[in-house]
Design a protein around this motif. Sequence first.
Motif, PDB file in Angstrom:
ATOM      1  N   LEU A 126      49.127  35.004  44.724  1.00 17.40           N
ATOM      2  CA  LEU A 126      48.267  34.674  45.934  1.00 17.40           C
ATOM      3  C   LEU A 126      47.176  36.018  46.154  1.00 17.40           C
ATOM      4  O   LEU A 126      45.987  35.415  46.822  1.00 17.40           O
ATOM      5  CB  LEU A 126      49.384  34.843  46.889  1.00 17.40           C
ATOM      6  N   LYS A 127      47.567  37.188  45.856  1.00 15.33           N
ATOM      7  CA  LYS A 127      46.647  38.120  46.119  1.00 15.33           C
ATOM      8  C   LYS A 127      45.072  37.973  45.217  1.00 15.33           C
ATOM      9  O   LYS A 127      44.259  38.262  45.827  1.00 15.33           O
ATOM     10  CB  LYS A 127      47.088  39.533  45.863  1.00 15.33           C
ATOM     11  N   VAL A 129      43.924  35.011  44.289  1.00 12.31           N
ATOM     12  CA  VAL A 129      43.266  33.965  44.803  1.00 12.31           C
ATOM     13  C   VAL A 129      42.563  34.244  46.160  1.00 12.31           C
ATOM     14  O   VAL A 129      41.386  34.033  46.400  1.00 12.31           O
ATOM     15  CB  VAL A 129      44.068  32.794  44.997  1.00 12.31           C
ATOM     16  N   HIS A 130      43.176  34.973  46.970  1.00 13.34           N
ATOM     17  CA  HIS A 130      42.729  35.570  48.298  1.00 13.34           C
ATOM     18  C   HIS A 130      41.589  36.513  47.869  1.00 13.34           C
ATOM     19  O   HIS A 130      40.403  36.396  48.758  1.00 13.34           O
ATOM     20  CB  HIS A 130      43.815  36.261  48.984  1.00 13.34           C
ATOM     21  N   ASP A 131      41.463  37.338  46.963  1.00 17.83           N
ATOM     22  CA  ASP A 131      40.473  38.144  46.485  1.00 17.83           C
ATOM     23  C   ASP A 131      39.168  37.444  45.926  1.00 17.83           C
ATOM     24  O   ASP A 131      38.090  37.856  46.693  1.00 17.83           O
ATOM     25  CB  ASP A 131      41.078  39.343  45.519  1.00 17.83           C
ATOM     26  N   ASN A 132      39.540  36.419  45.301  1.00 18.74           N
ATOM     27  CA  ASN A 132      38.624  35.617  44.947  1.00 18.74           C
ATOM     28  C   ASN A 132      37.639  35.022  46.220  1.00 18.74           C
ATOM     29  O   ASN A 132      36.497  34.810  45.971  1.00 18.74           O
ATOM     30  CB  ASN A 132      39.030  34.514  44.030  1.00 18.74           C
ATOM     31  N   LEU A 133      38.516  34.703  47.068  1.00 17.77           N
ATOM     32  CA  LEU A 133      38.079  33.865  48.393  1.00 17.77           C
ATOM     33  C   LEU A 133      37.052  34.994  49.045  1.00 17.77           C
ATOM     34  O   LEU A 133      36.072  34.682  49.524  1.00 17.77           O
ATOM     35  CB  LEU A 133      39.073  33.475  49.142  1.00 17.77           C
ATOM     36  N   ILE A 134      37.540  36.286  49.242  1.00 20.45           N
ATOM     37  CA  ILE A 134      36.844  37.338  49.973  1.00 20.45           C
ATOM     38  C   ILE A 134      35.482  37.375  49.105  1.00 20.45           C
ATOM     39  O   ILE A 134      34.429  37.403  49.647  1.00 20.45           O
ATOM     40  CB  ILE A 134      37.670  38.463  50.075  1.00 20.45           C
ATOM     41  N   SER A 136      33.858  35.354  47.067  1.00 25.33           N
ATOM     42  CA  SER A 136      33.074  34.319  47.419  1.00 25.33           C
ATOM     43  C   SER A 136      32.425  34.311  48.709  1.00 25.33           C
ATOM     44  O   SER A 136      31.243  34.094  48.684  1.00 25.33           O
ATOM     45  CB  SER A 136      33.809  33.034  47.251  1.00 25.33           C
TER      46      SER A 136
END
Lengths: 224, 224
Positions: A126-127, A129-134, A136
């Motif tokens: 989860l971390k 994926v969230h880092d990728n989102l940030i 992006s």
Amino acid sequence: MYIENWHCSNLVFKGLTKDELALLDQNKVDVHYQPDEIIFKQESPCSHVISFYEGQAMEYLEGGKNDKIILRLIKPVEFISGAGFYSDMKHHFSLKAITRASACFIDMGIIKELISKNHAFANTFLKIVHDNLIFSYQKLSSLTSKYQLGRLCEALLYLSNDFYEANPFELTISKPDLGAMSNMSKESAYRLLHELEKDGLILVNGNLITLLNSKRLEEISRNS
Amino acid sequence: MYIENWHCSNLVFKGLTKDELALLDQNKVDVHYQPDEIIFKQESPCSHVISFYEGQAMEYLEGGKNDKIILRLIKPVEFISGAGFYSDMKHHFSLKAITRASACFIDMGIIKELISKNHAFANTFLKIVHDNLIFSYQKLSSLTSKYQLGRLCEALLYLSNDFYEANPFELTISKPDLGAMSNMSKESAYRLLHELEKDGLILVNGNLITLLNSKRLEEISRNS
DNA sequence: TTAATATATTGATATATGTCAATATAATAT
DNA sequence: ATATTATATTGACATATATCAATATATTAA
């Protein structure tokens, strides 16, 4: 041997039990790449995650009038998971080796099993994926609301601080690709590099780039 | 009553047990907003997720030379979770009410507990984050590698097909905001709307917009 | 109703940036 | 060494798009 213990160096797998690691070991596939070879391609079906453990690669978006937008560069050890894993089962960016490189493929089914059984692993996943989102969102913001010069400075700082982690650093991508990182034509990239050099902010010697005034580069990056 | 059973309409909470739903009910906070009121602001600490269950809102990025980039519009029922929840505990975009709106705040601690205890919920949560990631990559690609006209057509199609789900649709955002969705100045937005109207592709009547030739709009959107 | 304000619209101009072309330099092969 | 190719560099020009300014229309207040 390094490749045998590929999972040891990837913190993602830190919290796994012996059995879980054994399961991974039995189901992994190692693949070796030459420079410029495509590891996976945008729109292609995604079935495996990747533990990238040797060499360098680039994540990039394709389509539209640009040939590509480089999202980020990859170095060991990186866990790369497709954005489509919970919906269309497709890749949403391409991954290509820059240097000779090695990646370990793990079936997504096994990853999903680990997510459901091992809470620590689920959290790490989860971390990521969230880092990728940030990342992006930041990229989206800077590529749409900064001028070229600011974007180029941002890319140079990213390379020095985050990717190469060195101050004179040896570029392993081409200067046109430096443009693709900053969403500009190769000619603009050359021109602006020269301009930054004239202003005494950087030093370009072939592929060796020295940041002479990071503080000023950050200012330019911030204020476009 | 609708508000009492806010979780019933949000599919995210479908797989929860009675006890888990009770836990949510005890710890939720409902907040009501007037048009244009900010629900949360980029960079502010994020501690809660939101179940948006009434009205309309917009997610947008701030900073840089643009006043804002509208990422997407929100309508009931949407589960909105901050990108910073697994790292810096900050919001990475802002959320603002368009119409009168209501949102239910749930402490992230409780969400994390549900993620660890309820596998179906964890999967749904993962799917949402992944969908956001895909959306963000697509936005990144289109905003950087399409011309204005293509971007505007994309926005119009998004509004008709995904958001309002209607063909003549009543714009609830301003035309300048239509520009902010497509990363262009308000003047360009007005101009291009007029152009599309002159070409017989759309019909603009105040805030009522009719797409007369979706096929052609899609073509323009695709080929910039 | 009239004034005042915000929103909408269009035109003229400035600017950022891409594209095309010319040349220079470097790398590689013969 | 010479030819050949790829890469780098710079200049001139075209174009997408923003900015500024003028005016028109709608909305609200007095």
